[in-house]
Structure formats: structure tokens, C-alpha cells
Design an enzyme around this catalytic site. Structure first.
Site, PDB file in Angstrom:
ATOM      1  N   GLU A  64      26.007  25.491   9.741  1.00 21.16           N
ATOM      2  CA  GLU A  64      25.036  24.382   9.785  1.00 21.16           C
ATOM      3  C   GLU A  64      25.510  23.183   8.971  1.00 21.16           C
ATOM      4  OE1 GLU A  64      21.580  26.510   8.273  1.00 21.16           O
ATOM      5  OE2 GLU A  64      21.651  25.333   6.449  1.00 21.16           O
ATOM      6  N   TRP A  92      22.649  26.297  -3.706  1.00 20.78           N
ATOM      7  CA  TRP A  92      21.253  26.381  -3.304  1.00 20.78           C
ATOM      8  C   TRP A  92      21.137  27.071  -1.948  1.00 20.78           C
ATOM      9  CZ3 TRP A  92      18.740  23.610   0.860  1.00 20.78           C
ATOM     10  CH2 TRP A  92      17.384  24.018   1.022  1.00 20.78           C
ATOM     11  N   TYR A 110      14.852  30.533  -1.660  1.00 18.61           N
ATOM     12  CA  TYR A 110      15.114  29.786  -0.442  1.00 18.61           C
ATOM     13  C   TYR A 110      14.329  30.369   0.735  1.00 18.61           C
ATOM     14  CZ  TYR A 110      16.980  28.476   3.938  1.00 18.61           C
ATOM     15  OH  TYR A 110      17.030  28.047   5.219  1.00 18.61           O
ATOM     16  N   HIS A 167      21.967  31.667   2.880  1.00 18.68           N
ATOM     17  CA  HIS A 167      22.087  30.298   2.352  1.00 18.68           C
ATOM     18  C   HIS A 167      23.223  30.171   1.331  1.00 18.68           C
ATOM     19  CE1 HIS A 167      19.944  26.307   1.944  1.00 18.68           C
ATOM     20  NE2 HIS A 167      19.878  26.578   3.234  1.00 18.68           N
ATOM     21  N   ASP A 209      14.580  18.984   9.396  1.00 20.87           N
ATOM     22  CA  ASP A 209      15.267  17.732   9.070  1.00 20.87           C
ATOM     23  C   ASP A 209      16.139  17.242  10.221  1.00 20.87           C
ATOM     24  OD1 ASP A 209      16.398  20.211   7.734  1.00 20.87           O
ATOM     25  OD2 ASP A 209      18.180  18.961   7.657  1.00 20.87           O
ATOM     26  N   HIS A 237      10.702  30.824  12.101  1.00 18.76           N
ATOM     27  CA  HIS A 237      10.858  31.234  10.701  1.00 18.76           C
ATOM     28  C   HIS A 237       9.604  31.929  10.208  1.00 18.76           C
ATOM     29  CE1 HIS A 237      14.094  28.156   9.258  1.00 18.76           C
ATOM     30  NE2 HIS A 237      14.380  28.639  10.446  1.00 18.76           N
ATOM     31  N   GLU A 275      23.153  35.043   8.386  1.00 17.80           N
ATOM     32  CA  GLU A 275      23.607  33.642   8.369  1.00 17.80           C
ATOM     33  C   GLU A 275      24.123  33.221   6.990  1.00 17.80           C
ATOM     34  OE1 GLU A 275      20.551  31.051   9.833  1.00 17.80           O
ATOM     35  OE2 GLU A 275      21.271  29.349   8.653  1.00 17.80           O
ATOM     36  N   ASP A 323      18.858  34.496   6.654  1.00 19.13           N
ATOM     37  CA  ASP A 323      19.719  33.429   6.129  1.00 19.13           C
ATOM     38  C   ASP A 323      19.964  33.666   4.632  1.00 19.13           C
ATOM     39  OD1 ASP A 323      21.049  31.085   5.570  1.00 19.13           O
ATOM     40  OD2 ASP A 323      19.522  29.758   6.436  1.00 19.13           O
ATOM     41  N   ASN A 383      19.820  15.108   5.483  1.00 18.75           N
ATOM     42  CA  ASN A 383      18.760  15.436   4.529  1.00 18.75           C
ATOM     43  C   ASN A 383      19.157  15.159   3.079  1.00 18.75           C
ATOM     44  OD1 ASN A 383      16.256  16.333   3.804  1.00 18.75           O
ATOM     45  ND2 ASN A 383      16.597  18.487   4.317  1.00 18.75           N
ATOM     46  N   GLU A 440      17.810  27.537  16.782  1.00 20.84           N
ATOM     47  CA  GLU A 440      16.788  27.556  15.728  1.00 20.84           C
ATOM     48  C   GLU A 440      15.704  26.537  16.077  1.00 20.84           C
ATOM     49  OE1 GLU A 440      18.232  26.305  11.876  1.00 20.84           O
ATOM     50  OE2 GLU A 440      16.651  27.382  10.817  1.00 20.84           O
ATOM     51  N   HIS A 451      21.838  24.907  14.383  1.00 25.10           N
ATOM     52  CA  HIS A 451      20.860  24.592  13.346  1.00 25.10           C
ATOM     53  C   HIS A 451      19.724  23.779  13.967  1.00 25.10           C
ATOM     54  CE1 HIS A 451      20.281  22.486   9.159  1.00 25.10           C
ATOM     55  NE2 HIS A 451      19.503  23.541   9.276  1.00 25.10           N
ATOM     56  N   ARG A 497      27.147  27.641  14.127  1.00 22.91           N
ATOM     57  CA  ARG A 497      25.874  26.921  13.982  1.00 22.91           C
ATOM     58  C   ARG A 497      26.016  25.413  13.858  1.00 22.91           C
ATOM     59  NH1 ARG A 497      21.367  28.337  12.918  1.00 22.91           N
ATOM     60  NH2 ARG A 497      21.044  27.346  10.906  1.00 22.91           N
ATOM     61  N   ARG A 536      13.337  34.767  12.275  1.00 28.36           N
ATOM     62  CA  ARG A 536      14.088  34.841  11.021  1.00 28.36           C
ATOM     63  C   ARG A 536      13.137  35.285   9.926  1.00 28.36           C
ATOM     64  NH1 ARG A 536      16.663  29.794   7.532  1.00 28.36           N
ATOM     65  NH2 ARG A 536      14.670  29.960   6.456  1.00 28.36           N
TER      66      ARG A 536
HETATM   67  O1  EZ4 Z   1      18.472  24.487   4.324  1.00 24.87           O
HETATM   68  O2  EZ4 Z   1      17.971  22.215   7.010  1.00 24.87           O
HETATM   69  O3  EZ4 Z   1      18.875  27.560   8.713  1.00 24.87           O
HETATM   70  N1  EZ4 Z   1      18.321  26.647   8.200  1.00 24.87           N
HETATM   71  C1  EZ4 Z   1      18.545  26.179   6.977  1.00 24.87           C
HETATM   72  C2  EZ4 Z   1      17.772  24.938   6.577  1.00 24.87           C
HETATM   73  C3  EZ4 Z   1      18.568  24.036   5.640  1.00 24.87           C
HETATM   74  C4  EZ4 Z   1      18.035  22.627   5.678  1.00 24.87           C
HETATM   75  C5  EZ4 Z   1      18.948  21.693   4.879  1.00 24.87           C
HETATM   76  O4  EZ4 Z   1      18.650  20.379   5.161  1.00 24.87           O
HETATM   77  O5  EZ4 Z   1      19.335  26.729   6.240  1.00 24.87           O
HETATM   78  O6  EZ4 Z   1      16.554  25.294   6.006  1.00 24.87           O
HETATM   79 CO    CO Z   2      20.550  28.104   7.368  1.00 26.99          CO
END
Ligand code: EZ4
Ligand code: CO
Length: 403
Positions: free
Chosen positions: A263, A403, A160, A213, A317, A123, A237, A211, A38, A340, A313, A284, A148
């Protein structure tokens, strides 16, 4: 012997970019592999076109392990997402060919089914807690056993996991990176409120996941894991970035909330310390970004020794080719945890016709020979590549953050 006669990279954007490798053999059978990274798609396409495909022509498609070793060791430059996604695409395509040649669905070659299906999580997200829980209820009503939850953080314009389109969350949303703002203090106040409300409203029969992130420091993550303990999450996560795997020790010392990470991992070396020290509960890493079925099998086998389960994961993407491979894999390993599952758009489903099916919270890969997924090349051509980046994240004082 089944000689590789041709291989090509297909780049298509049916709602988002996907890079697919298609390998053809002199037996008439072909296989497909996903090479999508991605926001950096063309780097993998070039790696395949310029450096891998010339080495594949004339090789025996059935020598999967040897080809893996050839590409991994032969490059000299090891690991990394570009290299490992390219190797993964070759590996998936070769497993697809071998299973088609055997006339069996791939999971049969991997040892056969260990379970009836792979439990998946969807999600649910919303700007407010109320919206998020209404979404979660929609998933539960559709038969999901695991959801999630991501909710907007009061005082932050965006965060996010909270999307405009509820069914098709797509973070790679612009031809230059979108700028987001982040406040750890605000987030740490609101996240426990979301899960308190969720248990009150949704009850205890549904698995709840969250998550982070990669946005917290170890002690902040420890605090969140501890605050969330009463709500019995299935997992928390990416609580911290895992370049430094020892970061997870601190979280573990403070909480029994199950932890998941991986991931963005590319090899078993990214997982080794976390698994051996039992610092996480779910790993993951994916078929796509961690070197294909051949390599993910090694990771899962190591994890099994330590009672660590998989939780691959499966965001949008990762193409339907990866989803199919993940399901054959998940069906066949003893330590599968959860998968997921974010639904793809109708255009993506049309470009990648597939056999896997959702029922009662589980996905099953189907019983067609091979991976049970293909690419419709003429249709793929109608959706040309469009540059798209993932967002970047800054703190309120302007500093760059994860991010
Ligand atoms: O941010 O796949 O758990 N899932 C994630 C995703 C990732 C994207 C990054 O390409 O964290 O949403
Ligand atoms: Co994630």
C-alpha cells in the site's frame, strides 16, 4: 486532439482531507484525478500547482502514455510518493476524459470486464475479541464475503486499526501526531487468539484478513504467519516493512499463510523482487500512490506472470475518485484478487457523486462514460483543509517504532 485548457487542484475536507485534480479540455469534457497523500496533502498540491499544471496546458489530453513518460522521465527526480501521486492524478483524469470522449465506461477501454464485479473486504474492529467478531458478523450480514479483523491488544491502550467510530475508521486524527504505544510480545500472544475465536464463531465460509502494519521483524512475522496457518487467512498484510524486499524470504520459508504488501509502494521497482521471487501472493499498490492506471497496469501485468494477484489499498484516505478508478481497473485485469473497501462519510459521498455500487460482497463501477465519479466544487469549498497527521508509534521504553 483534445487540448487541455485548464487544470486546477481542489483541496477539501468533508470529514478528512482530499486533494483532487480537475482537468478541462477544449472539447468541453473534463476529467478528475485523486492526488491525496494522507498527512502530506499540501506537498502534492504544490507539486501539481507549481510544477505539473504549467506543463499540461495546451497538451493533447488523449496522449496519456506520452504525458506519463513526460512527467516521469521529464522530472529527472524519479519515484517517491509525492511525484507518483501527482502523476497518478493526471493519469486518472486523462483516462476519465478519454473514456468520456469514447462514450464508454473506462473498463471497456481497458479491455472490457473479466468478471461480474470486484470482491471487496470490509474492516471489522473492536477493543475485545468479542466486539471484533460481533462487528465481523455485521459485515457478513450485509453481504460481505471477506472481512479484515483487527482487535485491541490486552495491556495496550490503543492499537492500529481499532477505532472509536466503527463505520468510519480514520487514523489521521489530530493536528499533531497522536502518540501510540506498542508491544510486539503482547501482540504476538493475542493475534492468534483472535483468529482461533473467529473460525469457531464465524465458520469457514468467510475470507478473513489481517493487517500487521509493518510492525514486525522478519522472524517475528514468520512466527505469526506460522501461528495463523491453521485459520487459513485470505492474507496477512504488511507483516514487515518492504524497503528491504528480501525480508519476505524468511517469512516464506516458514509458512504457507498468503502474504500481501504494497500500500505504500510507488512504482513497479518497489514490487519487482517480491513478484519475481514469488515472495508475496497479493500486491497492494494503488492507482493513486503508484502512478495511475497506466503504471498500475504494468505492475499487474508483471504480477500475472507469477500468479500474484492484486489487492489494492482502499482506505478512507483514497477518495471516491480512486475507488472508481480501482474498480474499472479491477474489473478489467485477469489477475484481480480483492479490493479493500472502507465506506466514506455521507459528506464525502456528497462531494464526490459516484456511480459505483455495492451488492452481495462485490462493487461494480457502473456504466456511465468515464470513471463515473465527479467533484461538486461549490460543495467542496464548504469544507476547508484541516491539518491532520497519522499517529506515531513508540515501544514501551520510548523508542520510535513503525506505526
Ligand atoms: O494505514 O490508509 O490497509 N489499510 C491501511 C490503512 C493505512 C492508511 C494510511 O493512510 O493500512 O489504514
Ligand atoms: Co494496510
Amino acid at each position: 486532439m483534445s487540448k487541455i485548457t485548464a487544470a486546477r487542484v481542489i483541496i477539501t475536507c468533508p470529514g478528512r482531507n482530499f486533494v483532487t485534480l480537475k482537468i478541462e479540455t477544449d472539447s468541453g469534457l473534463h476529467g478528475v484525478g485523486d492526488a491525496t497523500l494522507n498527512g502530506r496533502e499540501l506537498a502534492v498540491a504544490s507539486y501539481l500547482n507549481d510544477h505539473v499544471i504549467p506543463c499540461l496546458i495546451g497538451r493533447d489530453a488523449h496522449k496519456i502514455e506520452d504525458t506519463w513518460q513526460y512527467l516521469y522521465r521529464g522530472a529527472y527526480w524519479r519515484r517517491g510518493p509525492v511525484t507518483m501521486s501527482a502523476i497518478a492524478a493526471v493519469d486518472m483524469a486523462l483516462w476519465d476524459i478519454k473514456a468520456k470522449a469514447a462514450g464508454l465506461p473506462l473498463y471497456q477501454l481497458l479491455g472490457g470486464a473479466c468478471r461480474e464485479g470486484c470482491m471487496v473486504y470490509g474492516h471489522a474492529n473492536g477493543v475485545t475479541i468479542e466486539d471484533t467478531l460481533a462487528e465481523a458478523q455485521r459485515y457478513i450480514d450485509r453481504g460481505y464475503r471477506a472481512v479484515r479483523l483487527q482487535s485491541g491488544v490486552p495491556g495496550l491502550a490503543s492499537t492500529y486499526g481499532v477505532s472509536k467510530d466503527k463505520d468510519f475508521y480514520e487514523p489521521a486524527d489530530a493536528d499533531l501526531p497522536t502518540e501510540n504505544l506498542w508491544s510486539t510480545e503482547k501482540y504476538l500472544r493475542s493475534a492468534p487468539e483472535l483468529f482461533a475465536a473467529a473460525r469457531e464463531q464465524l465458520g469457514w465460509d468467510v475470507h478473513l484478513l489481517h493487517d500487521v502494519h509493518h510492525r514486525l521483524t522478519p522472524i517475528e512475522a514468520a512466527r505469526l504467519a506460522k501461528d495463523l496457518e491453521p485459520y487459513r487467512l485470505f492474507w496477512l498484510e504488511d507483516a514487515v516493512p518492504a524497503e528491504n524486499q528480501a525480508n519476505f524470504r524468511l517469512i516464506r520459508q516458514h509458512s504457507t499463510t498468503p502474504l500481501a504488501v504494497g500500500e505504500v509502494f510507488n512504482t513497479i521497482w518497489d514490487c519487482k523482487q517480491l513478484i519475481e521471487e514469488q515472495l508475496v501472493d497479493y500486491i497492494r499498490a494503488t492507482v493513486l500512490h503508484a502512478g495511475g492506471i497506466t503504471h498500475l497496469k504494468r505492475i499487474a501485468n508483471l504480477a500475472e506472470l507469477y500468479k500474484v494477484r492484486t489487492g489494492c489499498h482502499g482506505a478512507t484516505d483514497l477518495s471516491p475518485v480512486t475507488m472508481a478508478a480501482a474498480l474499472h481497473f479491477g474489473l478489467s485485469i485477469p489477475n484481480f484478487g480483492i479490493q479493500e473497501y472502507m465506506r466514506h462519510t455521507a459528506d464525502t459521498d456528497a462531494v464526490f457523486p459516484h456511480q459505483y455500487q455495492f451488492a452481495d460482497g462485490y462493487l461494480h463501477p457502473g456504466d456511465a462514460p468515464g470513471l463515473g465519479v465527479d467533484i461538486d466544487e461549490p460543495l467542496a469549498e464548504q469544507f476547508p483543509y484541516q491539518r491532520a497527521y497519522l499517529p506515531v508509534n513508540r515501544l514501551e521504553d520510548g523508542s520510535m517504532h513503525d506505526w
